[in-house]
Design a protein around this motif. Structure first.
Motif, PDB file in Angstrom:
ATOM      1  N   GLU A 127     -39.021 -13.671 -72.024  1.00 33.31           N
ATOM      2  CA  GLU A 127     -38.124 -14.777 -71.705  1.00 33.31           C
ATOM      3  C   GLU A 127     -37.350 -14.480 -70.425  1.00 33.31           C
ATOM      4  O   GLU A 127     -37.189 -15.351 -69.557  1.00 33.31           O
ATOM      5  CB  GLU A 127     -37.165 -15.025 -72.890  1.00 33.31           C
ATOM      6  CG  GLU A 127     -36.235 -16.193 -72.709  1.00 33.31           C
ATOM      7  CD  GLU A 127     -36.968 -17.530 -72.659  1.00 33.31           C
ATOM      8  OE1 GLU A 127     -36.418 -18.450 -72.030  1.00 33.31           O
ATOM      9  OE2 GLU A 127     -38.072 -17.676 -73.222  1.00 33.31           O
ATOM     10  N   GLN A 131     -37.581 -16.599 -67.001  1.00 29.23           N
ATOM     11  CA  GLN A 131     -36.391 -17.152 -66.360  1.00 29.23           C
ATOM     12  C   GLN A 131     -36.240 -16.585 -64.949  1.00 29.23           C
ATOM     13  O   GLN A 131     -35.810 -17.288 -64.021  1.00 29.23           O
ATOM     14  CB  GLN A 131     -35.130 -16.845 -67.196  1.00 29.23           C
ATOM     15  CG  GLN A 131     -35.047 -17.653 -68.476  1.00 29.23           C
ATOM     16  CD  GLN A 131     -33.830 -17.267 -69.314  1.00 29.23           C
ATOM     17  OE1 GLN A 131     -33.062 -16.386 -68.933  1.00 29.23           O
ATOM     18  NE2 GLN A 131     -33.683 -17.951 -70.442  1.00 29.23           N
ATOM     19  N   GLU A 134     -38.670 -18.458 -62.787  1.00 27.77           N
ATOM     20  CA  GLU A 134     -38.144 -19.795 -62.513  1.00 27.77           C
ATOM     21  C   GLU A 134     -37.024 -19.728 -61.487  1.00 27.77           C
ATOM     22  O   GLU A 134     -36.941 -20.557 -60.566  1.00 27.77           O
ATOM     23  CB  GLU A 134     -37.616 -20.438 -63.808  1.00 27.77           C
ATOM     24  CG  GLU A 134     -38.692 -20.880 -64.761  1.00 27.77           C
ATOM     25  CD  GLU A 134     -38.120 -21.442 -66.065  1.00 27.77           C
ATOM     26  OE1 GLU A 134     -36.875 -21.550 -66.195  1.00 27.77           O
ATOM     27  OE2 GLU A 134     -38.920 -21.773 -66.951  1.00 27.77           O
TER      28      GLU A 134
END
Length: 162
Positions: A127, A131, A134
């Motif tokens: 995760e 992130q 991104e």
């Protein structure tokens, strides 16, 4: 005076036949003795010996029963000790088995918890990496936009679009 009376009695006894007179009184006394012995035997000695014999038998029976009870109690005590020892060994074996089972279960639960923690950490890392990607791609877009704006301001809008 009493001294003279004793001497006179002794002299008269000596004249009558001496210390032992063997006349009809001796057999009569013997018969009286035997009758007395028979009466005492029938009235006193037989019931007394019967009571003594009964008491002796009662004591012997009680001693016999006491010995039997003592031997039975000793036998029961030995059996109790044997059973107590067996129960103690069985309980120790049960406790040892329970401890082993508890340690096994605890080890399995610890391994499961570590596995779940590792999976959670890997999931969290994925995760975080997602992130991060991104954020980097968003940042690259912003950098590109800012770079164009800076170029437009420095060079003008016509030269920056080329």
């Amino acid at each position: 005076m009493t001294h003279w009376t004793i001497l006179l009695a002794a002299e008269t006894a000596a004249k009558e036949g001496g210390l032992f007179d063997l006349d009809a009184t001796l057999p009569l006394m013997a018969v009286q003795f035997l009758v007395l012995a028979a009466i005492l035997n029938a009235i006193f000695y037989k019931p007394l010996t019967k009571a003594i014999d009964e008491r002796d038998e009662y004591i012997r029976n009680n001693q016999k029963e006491a010995r039997e009870r003592l031997s039975k109690a000793q036998m029961l005590a030995k059996e109790y000790e044997i059973k107590r020892g067996e129960a103690l060994r069985e309980s120790q074996a049960i406790v040892a088995q329970a401890q082993a089972d508890a340690q096994k279960i605890a080890a399995e639960q610890i391994a499961q918890a570590q596995k779940e923690a590792q999976q959670a950490r890997e999931q969290t890392q994925k995760e975080i990496d997602r992130q991060k990607q991104e954020a980097l791609s968003s940042l690259e877009q912003q950098v590109d936009t800012l770079s164009r704006q800076i170029l437009e301001k420095l060079l003008g809008p016509e030269l920056a679009n080329r």
